[in-house]
Design a protein around this motif. Sequence first.
Motif, PDB file in Angstrom:
ATOM      1  N   SER A 178      90.841 -73.252   3.744  1.00 54.10           N
ATOM      2  CA  SER A 178      92.254 -73.242   4.099  1.00 54.10           C
ATOM      3  C   SER A 178      92.914 -72.085   3.356  1.00 54.10           C
ATOM      4  CB  SER A 178      92.910 -74.578   3.729  1.00 54.10           C
ATOM      5  OG  SER A 178      94.227 -74.618   4.238  1.00 54.10           O
ATOM      6  N   THR A 179      94.212 -71.945   3.532  1.00 50.50           N
ATOM      7  CA  THR A 179      94.941 -70.864   2.867  1.00 50.50           C
ATOM      8  C   THR A 179      96.152 -71.420   2.138  1.00 50.50           C
ATOM      9  OG1 THR A 179      96.226 -70.427   4.859  1.00 50.50           O
ATOM     10  CG2 THR A 179      94.258 -69.100   4.543  1.00 50.50           C
ATOM     11  N   TYR A 180      96.621 -70.627   1.176  1.00 48.41           N
ATOM     12  CA  TYR A 180      97.879 -70.983   0.522  1.00 48.41           C
ATOM     13  C   TYR A 180      98.779 -69.761   0.411  1.00 48.41           C
ATOM     14  CZ  TYR A 180      96.185 -69.176  -4.051  1.00 48.41           C
ATOM     15  OH  TYR A 180      95.712 -68.392  -5.074  1.00 48.41           O
ATOM     16  N   TYR A 181     100.072 -70.024   0.444  1.00 44.46           N
ATOM     17  CA  TYR A 181     101.114 -69.027   0.281  1.00 44.46           C
ATOM     18  C   TYR A 181     101.898 -69.371  -0.973  1.00 44.46           C
ATOM     19  CZ  TYR A 181     100.790 -67.603   5.291  1.00 44.46           C
ATOM     20  OH  TYR A 181     100.388 -67.142   6.517  1.00 44.46           O
ATOM     21  N   VAL A 182     102.659 -68.391  -1.453  1.00 41.62           N
ATOM     22  CA  VAL A 182     103.602 -68.624  -2.543  1.00 41.62           C
ATOM     23  C   VAL A 182     104.953 -68.099  -2.072  1.00 41.62           C
ATOM     24  CG1 VAL A 182     104.221 -68.120  -4.938  1.00 41.62           C
ATOM     25  CG2 VAL A 182     101.806 -68.401  -4.303  1.00 41.62           C
ATOM     26  N   GLY A 212      95.961 -66.345  -0.348  1.00 39.12           N
ATOM     27  CA  GLY A 212      95.179 -67.294  -1.119  1.00 39.12           C
ATOM     28  C   GLY A 212      94.211 -68.091  -0.272  1.00 39.12           C
ATOM     29  N   VAL A 213      93.018 -68.293  -0.780  1.00 40.00           N
ATOM     30  CA  VAL A 213      91.995 -69.063  -0.074  1.00 40.00           C
ATOM     31  C   VAL A 213      91.720 -70.353  -0.846  1.00 40.00           C
ATOM     32  CG1 VAL A 213      89.586 -69.112   0.691  1.00 40.00           C
ATOM     33  CG2 VAL A 213      90.928 -67.015   0.904  1.00 40.00           C
ATOM     34  N   ILE A 214      91.746 -71.453  -0.122  1.00 44.85           N
ATOM     35  CA  ILE A 214      91.357 -72.747  -0.673  1.00 44.85           C
ATOM     36  C   ILE A 214      89.984 -73.052  -0.091  1.00 44.85           C
ATOM     37  CG2 ILE A 214      91.899 -75.207  -0.810  1.00 44.85           C
ATOM     38  CD1 ILE A 214      94.860 -74.394  -0.286  1.00 44.85           C
ATOM     39  N   PRO A 222      90.041 -81.745  -8.249  1.00 46.72           N
ATOM     40  CA  PRO A 222      91.047 -80.748  -7.869  1.00 46.72           C
ATOM     41  C   PRO A 222      90.582 -79.341  -8.267  1.00 46.72           C
ATOM     42  CG  PRO A 222      92.034 -82.513  -9.180  1.00 46.72           C
ATOM     43  CD  PRO A 222      90.555 -82.696  -9.237  1.00 46.72           C
ATOM     44  N   ILE A 223      91.068 -78.348  -7.542  1.00 49.55           N
ATOM     45  CA  ILE A 223      90.806 -76.958  -7.911  1.00 49.55           C
ATOM     46  C   ILE A 223      92.120 -76.305  -8.300  1.00 49.55           C
ATOM     47  CG2 ILE A 223      88.759 -76.752  -6.446  1.00 49.55           C
ATOM     48  CD1 ILE A 223      90.541 -75.012  -4.569  1.00 49.55           C
ATOM     49  N   LYS A 224      92.023 -75.270  -9.110  1.00 48.25           N
ATOM     50  CA  LYS A 224      93.213 -74.557  -9.597  1.00 48.25           C
ATOM     51  C   LYS A 224      93.438 -73.311  -8.748  1.00 48.25           C
ATOM     52  CE  LYS A 224      95.081 -72.551 -13.862  1.00 48.25           C
ATOM     53  NZ  LYS A 224      94.774 -72.225 -15.274  1.00 48.25           N
ATOM     54  N   ILE A 225      94.673 -73.133  -8.279  1.00 46.08           N
ATOM     55  CA  ILE A 225      95.064 -71.910  -7.582  1.00 46.08           C
ATOM     56  C   ILE A 225      96.160 -71.251  -8.421  1.00 46.08           C
ATOM     57  CG2 ILE A 225      94.326 -72.643  -5.299  1.00 46.08           C
ATOM     58  CD1 ILE A 225      97.173 -73.405  -4.633  1.00 46.08           C
ATOM     59  N   PHE A 275      98.145 -74.872   3.589  1.00 51.58           N
ATOM     60  CA  PHE A 275      98.039 -75.199   5.009  1.00 51.58           C
ATOM     61  C   PHE A 275      96.945 -76.233   5.224  1.00 51.58           C
ATOM     62  CE2 PHE A 275     100.440 -71.395   5.001  1.00 51.58           C
ATOM     63  CZ  PHE A 275     101.270 -71.478   6.100  1.00 51.58           C
ATOM     64  N   GLN A 276      97.281 -77.269   5.987  1.00 48.93           N
ATOM     65  CA  GLN A 276      96.344 -78.345   6.296  1.00 48.93           C
ATOM     66  C   GLN A 276      95.398 -77.913   7.415  1.00 48.93           C
ATOM     67  OE1 GLN A 276      96.197 -80.851   4.373  1.00 48.93           O
ATOM     68  NE2 GLN A 276      98.225 -81.421   3.669  1.00 48.93           N
TER      69      GLN A 276
END
Length: 148
Positions: free
Chosen positions: A64-68, A91-93, A102-105, A120-121
């Motif tokens: 998945s991806t993450y934004y800030v 960002g890549v999850i 849990p993982i740290k971003i 993002f789900q």
Amino acid sequence: MFISLNLTSTTNALFISQAKIKTSIEAGPGFDYSTLSFTNASYDSNEIYAYIQNVGPGDMTLNSTYYVYYSPNGNPVGPHGETGELVFCEGVIPKMAANGAPIKITYTPLKKGFYMFVAFQNHEKLIGNELLIEGSPVTVSKKINVNK
């Protein structure tokens, strides 16, 4: 006597070309029964960070991806999915097992203000208290205050 006949004829040619187009449609994996959720978010002297976990009953089948998002004052992401300034979108999850650790971003902020992580789900419909951003269900971290 010589008779000169000039015979002319028209030759028509008809070329028929058939192109065979091979089309394939690949359907992406359906809902994989993963559900991402932030467990903690904070700021240390150098970076903001959040811990995210798959709390759903199924393993993630895709990354998945993450934004800030950033806001100089107030919420970077509002309760109805309205957003402030997008400051990071790469960002890549990685795929996570159901109820795994849990993982740290992380993200290194460049200015004072408030930040939020958005993950993002891997499903198309809202579940629980998720929001829609860019037409996709997301989960958001708590607001992180950076006072550089």
